[in-house]
Motif scaffolding. Structure first.
Motif, short mmCIF file in Angstrom:
data_model
loop_
_atom_site.label_atom_id
_atom_site.label_comp_id
_atom_site.label_asym_id
_atom_site.label_seq_id
_atom_site.Cartn_x
_atom_site.Cartn_y
_atom_site.Cartn_z
N ARG A 107 0.84 -1.21 0.00
CA ARG A 107 0.00 0.00 0.00
C ARG A 107 0.87 1.26 0.00
NH1 ARG A 107 -3.38 -1.62 3.68
NH2 ARG A 107 -5.05 -2.10 2.25
N PRO A 112 -2.62 3.24 -1.95
CA PRO A 112 -3.73 2.58 -1.27
C PRO A 112 -4.85 2.13 -2.22
CG PRO A 112 -3.64 4.92 -0.72
CD PRO A 112 -2.43 4.61 -1.52
N GLU A 113 -5.18 2.93 -3.21
CA GLU A 113 -6.27 2.56 -4.10
C GLU A 113 -5.94 1.28 -4.88
OE1 GLU A 113 -8.22 4.50 -8.00
OE2 GLU A 113 -8.31 5.78 -6.20
N THR A 115 -3.70 -1.04 -4.14
CA THR A 115 -3.59 -2.19 -3.23
C THR A 115 -4.96 -2.64 -2.74
OG1 THR A 115 -1.42 -1.38 -2.54
CG2 THR A 115 -2.48 -3.01 -1.12
N ASP A 116 -5.82 -1.71 -2.38
CA ASP A 116 -7.15 -2.07 -1.88
C ASP A 116 -7.98 -2.78 -2.94
OD1 ASP A 116 -6.43 -0.99 0.56
OD2 ASP A 116 -7.54 0.90 0.25
N ALA A 126 -8.38 -10.69 1.62
CA ALA A 126 -8.93 -9.79 2.64
C ALA A 126 -9.10 -10.51 3.97
CB ALA A 126 -10.27 -9.23 2.18
#
Length: 129
Positions: A107, A112-113, A115-116, A126
């Motif tokens: 991340r 972050p975007e 990776t998420d 998850a």
């Protein structure tokens, strides 16, 4: 040793000899369940990932499920990845620590975007992070 292995070892107290191949297993599982473009983006942001992927390729197919993961769906793939990490002597709690730190590092490096999206899409990821 890579900064990620040092970081995980420092935060968790786990043996770096177990952490290094576990990170390879994690990243290889992610790569096998990602598009070519996503893998390229990951490697651009986190160049050392390529080295970890090579570590996992050298130890691949040693677990109980062995090569079944490549022949079956991704949900079995996560079980095979977990099995490979337990054969390293890691507990489920240890695996979650390695997974969480690996995803957090990704991340930081890839964003972050990006990776998420991968964590949300890759089956089982998850749940272990």
């Amino acid at each position: 040793m890579h900064i990620l292995v040092d970081r995980i070892t420092e935060k968790t107290g786990l043996d770096p000899e177990k952490v290094e191949p576990a990170v390879g297993i994690m990243l290889n599982f992610i790569a096998k369940n990602s598009t070519r473009e996503e893998v390229e983006t990951l490697l651009e942001a986190f160049p050392a990932a390529e080295g970890f992927l090579a570590i996992d390729e050298a130890t691949e197919n040693k677990g109980l499920f062995g090569g079944l993961a490549s022949k079956m769906n991704a949900s079995v793939g996560v079980l095979a990845a977990l099995n490979e990490m337990t054969t390293l002597g890691l507990t489920v709690e240890d695996i979650q620590k390695v997974a969480k730190e690996t995803v957090e590092y990704t991340r930081e490096k890839a964003g972050p975007e990006f990776t998420d999206e991968i964590v949300a899409r890759v089956p089982g990821l998850a749940e272990i992070t």
